[in-house]
Structures are given as structure tokens and as C-alpha cells.
Design a protein around this motif. Structure first.
Motif, PDB file in Angstrom:
ATOM      1  N   SER A 163      -2.654  -2.240  -3.720  1.00 21.52           N
ATOM      2  CA  SER A 163      -2.196  -1.691  -4.994  1.00 21.52           C
ATOM      3  C   SER A 163      -3.112  -2.154  -6.121  1.00 21.52           C
ATOM      4  O   SER A 163      -4.232  -2.599  -5.885  1.00 21.52           O
ATOM      5  CB  SER A 163      -0.754  -2.115  -5.239  1.00 21.52           C
ATOM      6  OG  SER A 163       0.081  -1.681  -4.185  1.00 21.52           O
ATOM      7  N   SER A 222       4.649   5.999  -3.151  1.00 19.80           N
ATOM      8  CA  SER A 222       3.855   4.826  -2.785  1.00 19.80           C
ATOM      9  C   SER A 222       3.775   4.626  -1.277  1.00 19.80           C
ATOM     10  O   SER A 222       2.754   4.150  -0.763  1.00 19.80           O
ATOM     11  CB  SER A 222       4.445   3.576  -3.449  1.00 19.80           C
ATOM     12  OG  SER A 222       5.775   3.355  -3.007  1.00 19.80           O
ATOM     13  N   ASP A 230       9.842   4.874  -4.587  1.00 20.81           N
ATOM     14  CA  ASP A 230       9.538   5.969  -3.678  1.00 20.81           C
ATOM     15  C   ASP A 230      10.833   6.443  -3.026  1.00 20.81           C
ATOM     16  O   ASP A 230      11.550   5.655  -2.408  1.00 20.81           O
ATOM     17  CB  ASP A 230       8.545   5.495  -2.607  1.00 20.81           C
ATOM     18  CG  ASP A 230       7.995   6.639  -1.765  1.00 20.81           C
ATOM     19  OD1 ASP A 230       8.639   7.706  -1.720  1.00 20.81           O
ATOM     20  OD2 ASP A 230       6.931   6.469  -1.156  1.00 20.81           O
ATOM     21  N   TRP A 234       8.884  -0.321  -5.397  1.00 22.33           N
ATOM     22  CA  TRP A 234       8.038   0.697  -4.772  1.00 22.33           C
ATOM     23  C   TRP A 234       8.219   2.071  -5.397  1.00 22.33           C
ATOM     24  O   TRP A 234       7.317   2.900  -5.370  1.00 22.33           O
ATOM     25  CB  TRP A 234       8.345   0.764  -3.271  1.00 22.33           C
ATOM     26  CG  TRP A 234       8.086  -0.540  -2.582  1.00 22.33           C
ATOM     27  CD1 TRP A 234       9.012  -1.446  -2.156  1.00 22.33           C
ATOM     28  CD2 TRP A 234       6.814  -1.112  -2.274  1.00 22.33           C
ATOM     29  NE1 TRP A 234       8.406  -2.538  -1.598  1.00 22.33           N
ATOM     30  CE2 TRP A 234       7.053  -2.358  -1.657  1.00 22.33           C
ATOM     31  CE3 TRP A 234       5.496  -0.698  -2.452  1.00 22.33           C
ATOM     32  CZ2 TRP A 234       6.026  -3.190  -1.220  1.00 22.33           C
ATOM     33  CZ3 TRP A 234       4.473  -1.519  -2.019  1.00 22.33           C
ATOM     34  CH2 TRP A 234       4.747  -2.746  -1.402  1.00 22.33           C
TER      35      TRP A 234
END
Length: 585
Positions: free
Chosen positions: A436, A474, A197, A195
Motif C-alpha cells: 500500500s 483494495s 472493500d 480496507w
């Protein structure tokens, strides 16, 4: 000629004549004419330049006004996806098609039978049954107790995964803290190489609101006390990983394994905490706590609420009235323009959550019509990201056809579009696609845009400047998809195992007041239908798809073994009104 003679006139002529005394008359006259011609050219050049400046200024002004109108949310037809630059680019690329015959029939039917697109059944769930169920988790029952004075210590949770996995972990942590009579520290979010993030709880949710809403149930603090912050939790035996606690464990497992450690060290750290708490064995008063957390206490951060409000307003149109769902999602951060009725009917849109990223495709071991090149590409991805799976494949043969027949293959955009078309959503339907990066990009997406040219994503609806603060996060981008899907008129799921699909489906059941349908295809049954496409006519395909989807739309209490996050019609979460007006649960 006198340099001060800029304008031709009597005075200037007199001075010219004085200057030319003693010169032949004809020569002076010729020079006077030449001077006048030169002056005319200069005036003409000045006028042309001035007009050019005016035109340039007008053009810049109109461009600025157009940009301001765009950012204020005025949606033109081109903005709404009909003439998006992305769609122009898609048309220039080849299509990746697996079901050419069905796609051709769907395209023809979608443009022919436009009247069916407004059918009541397409935009509503079974209201008479659904509206009998009411949210109940906000209320306290007699069995609910506040935080005990005899506190056993602190629960620390480091949650893995993305936005939705972490949301589940937070609410499960609330229940475990209550179960163990402990104080919960605001959960931390682990950084994931998938991810990528670094966001923490306060970047996604409103910390103070969360703490205050849950304070009558569980004591929650933002940090550990100073004397506990320096402890080596693993060294003292206070760290428990997912290998220590079974997936969807019963409450008794936490009492037997974690409570002794908590009482000894005053602290337990759950590392990972992915789906560690089950559902069926959780008593109603703790199930209520889980639902209070998920459906009431977790509010997105104000900046996410504001941009999510802009996104939904532009999807719907400024005439849409504020709904109960809006109040829950946006609080006081809903734009005024989206709360005012009038000016025509609001736009209706379908949100489609596509789970066709490369990791899903590679892990499924299915094939999607890309031939040898696709097989090599997916195998290379497995070697890098799923080495254990790649090793197993060297010694085991897996049949892609069998995987598909068992319903284990993620739906392609084309297959998702065929379901929507089979249900009766025509080519005018406004389609928001969440998710995504689609594996195969525009080539793979093109069959879906052929069926639904009004297809957009958040990148089409929001400007690059508006998205800039979220670009490298994200989870915050996923929160925008969560908001759009929860707010949609119809939510279409392609993967029932997805956490986003699960949480959004449950959110719509809980806050939708019986007017928020969700479409769940059965992938195993759908694979059977597609396997017979060579001899099936469009009418037969439609009938079978509608039967498949309608079965899930039946209103019923949560079946045993199912998630309360997805199906909150369960004791402690939602109540059902009986025929005599009494309330069950």
C-alpha cells in the motif's frame, strides 16, 4: 468582375473585357491585376489550411497507434521504469536517509560491478534439495473420507481482515467443517474501515470451481436454507466470536465448544475467525484439506486472472514461456503472448513486498529519522486509530532503540534496498514493489529508487483505464500484488509477519518446483548489522547480509509452530522423494 470567374483563363479574360466596355483601358487593367493577386492569396490560404489538417490528422493517428501499442503490452525502456513520470517527480524531492554511509557505498558498488547481477545464486534457490519436494495435497490418501451422510448442520463464517487474512479464514473454515461433519456455507467477508472493500467471495474467487473442487471432501453451499436465514444467531447462542475461540486453537477446542451448539441449533456462525485454527495438532488428513483449499481450490475470479496476466506479461516480456505457477494462477486466462517462447530471453524481475504503511510504522513505536515532526504525526495517528496503545504510552516509556534492536521495526525502503544491494542485485535489476502507500511517500522511497531506478508498481505497469474497475476495491488490488509476487523470479520479504508474504512464500514453495527463491531477512540480526555501520566496510556488510539471508533459504520441513501456509513442506501438503525413489509423507 464576374463572380463566376474563379480561375484565370482566356474565357474569363474575355468576359472581363466585355464587362469593361466604355471604361478607360488602364483602369480595367489595374483591376484585373488586383483580382489575380486576391485569387492567389485565397489559393495559398486553402493550401496552407489543407496541409495543416493533414499534419494534425497524422499526429492524431500516430498518437492512437502509440496508445494501442502501449495497451497491447509492448514495453519500451521508458515504460519499464527508466523514464517514468513518477521517477521524475521523485528526483525533485528531498531524500529521507537513515544510513547515508552504507547507501553511498551501495550506490557506488551497484553501478561498478554489473557482472555480479547475473550470478546464478541470485536467481535460484538450492535446487537439488528443493526439487525433491513435490506437491501432494491434490491427491487423496486412504485416510481421506468424503462428506458423511450424518451431517450435523451448517457452518457459517464471517471473515475479517483483508484479502490474505480472509483467504486463511476460508481454508481454516473448510477444515473445521470437515472436523465437525458439517456443511460449509460460502464464507462471507466483513467490511473493514481499514480496507474499505465491500467485495465478497464471488468477487475475488471462482465460487463454482471452489465448490466443485472440494465436493469430494466437504459439502459446500452458497446460501443457508430459507428456514435458517431469518434466525437471530446471537439470540439462540449460535454465534461464536474470536473471544470464544483461542488464536490457533487445537481441533479439540472446536469439538468441545462448537459441536454441541451445532447439534442443538443446526448452525454455528464464526464471527471474525482470524487465525483460529492451529497447525501442529492438526492431523495430516486435515492438513491436506487445508492445502487442497489454499493451493488448488481457490482460483481468482476471471477478471482478476486476466488483468494479473497482463501485469505479469508486461513485467516479464512477451517472450516468457508459461510456467506451472502461471497455470495455477491464471488457468485459461493467460494471454497468448506470454506463452510463446522466442524473440530473446524473458525479463527477470524481483518483487519486493514493502510493509511500511503508516499504521505499521505507528504501531511499531519505532523512529525512522523524521525527528520531532515524525513523532508528533505518528502519535496523532495512534490517538485516532490505536487509542488503547496511545493510552498505554502515557504511562509507559518505550525505547525506540530497544524496539529496533529486538527486530520489531518495519524495514524502510532504504533498508530493504541495502539488503538487495548487499546480496549483489545491481542497479539494472527490474524491481516491482508491492504494498500500500509507503509512509513518507516519494521522499522515503527515493533512496530505493537511487539504488534501483527500474522500480515500478502496478500503477506504473497498468493504465488507469485498466485499473479503473479495481480502484475502489483494495482486495482486488491486493490480488494483483499477490499474482505479481508469486510470479516473480525472486520474492523479497521485509516483514515475516505479513499474511501476503506468508501466503506468497508458501505458494512459491508449493508450485515453484524448486525454482522460486524467497528472501527473508532476520530483522533482529539486520538491526545489529546496521548498528555497526560506522565501522563496517561494504565487503563486510555484504558478507553478513548474505549469511543472514542464506540461512532462511535452507530447504527443510516445516518447523514446529510454523504456518503450513508459509511452509507447506509438511505431511499432508508436500511429499519428499527419498534417495531410493520412494516418497515420504
Amino acid at each position: 468582375m464576374d463572380a463566376s470567374c474563379v480561375v484565370v483563363g482566356p474565357a474569363c479574360e474575355a468576359r472581363v473585357g466585355a464587362t469593361n466596355i466604355g471604361r478607360p483601358r488602364q483602369q480595367g487593367k489595374a483591376r484585373g491585376v488586383a483580382g489575380v493577386s486576391s485569387w492567389h492569396l485565397r489559393v495559398f490560404a486553402v493550401v496552407v489550411g489543407f496541409l495543416g489538417c493533414l499534419l494534425l490528422a497524422a499526429s492524431l493517428l500516430m498518437s492512437a497507434v502509440h496508445q494501442m501499442q502501449f495497451r497491447s503490452g509492448a514495453i519500451s525502456m521508458s515504460f519499464r521504469g527508466l523514464q517514468l513520470k513518477q521517477n521524475f517527480a521523485r528526483k525533485e524531492q528531498a531524500e529521507q536517509i537513515m544510513h547515508a554511509r552504507l547507501l553511498e557505498m551501495a550506490t557506488s558498488d551497484s553501478t561498478k560491478n554489473e557482472s555480479d547481477g547475473e550470478s546464478f545464486e541470485l536467481w535460484e534457490e538450492p535446487y537439488k534439495q528443493a526439487h525433491k519436494w513435490k506437491p501432494c495435497a491434490a491427491k487423496h490418501s486412504l485416510a481421506d473420507e468424503g462428506p458423511s451422510e450424518n451431517n450435523n448442520g451448517f457452518i457459517l463464517v464471517s471473515a475479517n481482515g483483508g484479502l490474505n487474512q480472509q483467504r486463511v479464514a476460508v481454508c481454516n473454515a473448510v477444515v473445521v467443517a470437515k472436523l465437525l461433519n458439517a456443511t460449509l456455507v460460502i464464507p462471507r467477508f466483513l467490511y473493514s474501515s481499514v480496507w474499505k472493500d465491500k467485495s465478497q467471495f464471488g468477487d475475488i474467487y471462482q465460487e463454482d470451481y471452489f465448490v466443485n473442487y472440494m465436493k469430494s471432501d466437504v459439502q459446500i453451499v452458497k446460501d443457508l436454507p430459507p428456514h435458517l436465514q431469518s434466525l437471530d444467531l446471537e439470540a439462540i447462542g449460535s454465534q461464536m466470536t474470536d473471544s470464544d475461540i483461542r488464536k490457533e486453537a487445537e481441533p479439540s477446542e472446536f469439538i468441545n465448544l462448537a459441536l454441541p451448539v451445532l447439534r442443538k441449533n443446526g448452525l454455528v456462525h464464526f464471527l471474525g475467525f482470524g487465525n483460529r485454527l492451529g497447525f501442529d495438532s492438526v492431523p495430516a488428513h486435515l492438513q491436506r484439506l487445508r492445502c487442497r483449499c489454499n493451493f488448488h481450490a481457490l482460483k481468482f475470479a476471471p477478471e482478476i486472472q486476466r488483468l494479473g496476466s497482463v501485469l505479469v506479461q508486461r513485467l516479464r516480456g512477451v517472450s516468457a514461456m508459461q510456467t506451472e505457477m502461471d497455470k495455477q494462477l491464471f488457468g485459461g486466462n493467460m494471454l497468448d503472448g506470454a506463452t510463446t517462447a522466442g524473440g530473446g530471453l524473458p525479463s527477470r524481475f524481483v518483487a519486493l513486498h514493502m510493509r511500511f504503511e503508516v499504521d505499521m510504522v505507528a504501531y511499531s513505536l519505532c523512529e525512522f529519522g523524521g525527528g520531532e515532526e515524525e513523532r508528533r504525526e505518528l502519535q496523532a495517528f495512534r490517538e485516532t486509530h490505536f487509542p488503547a496503545l496511545a493510552t498505554r504510552l502515557r504511562n509507559t516509556t518505550v525505547s525506540p532503540e530497544e524496539q529496533r534492536s529486538l527486530g520489531r521495526c518495519p524495514l524502510t525502503p532504504e533498508e530493504a534496498g541495502l539488503i538487495l544491494s548487499g546480496l549483489g542485485y545491481d542497479h539494472r535489476t527490474f524491481l516491482y514493489v508491492a504494498g500500500s502507500r509507503i509512509y513518507g511517500g516519494a521522499t522515503r522511497l527515493r533512496p530505493l529508487t537511487r539504488l534501483y531506478p527500474n522500480l515500478v508498481t502496478k500503477d506504473d505497469i497498468l493504465s488507469s483505464d485498466e485499473l479503473a474497475p479495481f480502484k475502489n476495491f483494495s482486495s482486488r488490488l491486493a490480488a494483483l500484488d499477490f499474482i505479481a509476487c508469486a510470479s516473480s523470479d525472486v520474492f523479497a520479504v521485509t516483514d515475516s509477519g505479513s499474511q501476503l508474504s506468508s501466503l506468497v512464500s508458501g505458494y512459491r514453495v508449493y508450485h515453484g518446483r524448486g525454482r522460486a527463491p524467497t528472501l527473508h531477512p532476520n530483522r533482529k540480526r539486520y538491526a545489529q548489522i546496521l548498528s555497526e555501520e560506522g565501522g563496517i566496510e561494504w565487503g563486510g556488510f555484504q558478507k553478513r547480509v548474505r549469511i543472514m539471508v542464506d540461512e532462511y533459504k535452507r530447504v527443510r520441513a516445516r518447523p514446529r509452530g510454523r504456518s503450513a501456509y508459509r511452509q507447506p513442506r509438511t505431511p499432508g501438503c508436500m511429499c519428499r522423494a527419498s534417495g531410493d525413489g520412494s516418497i515420504d509423507f
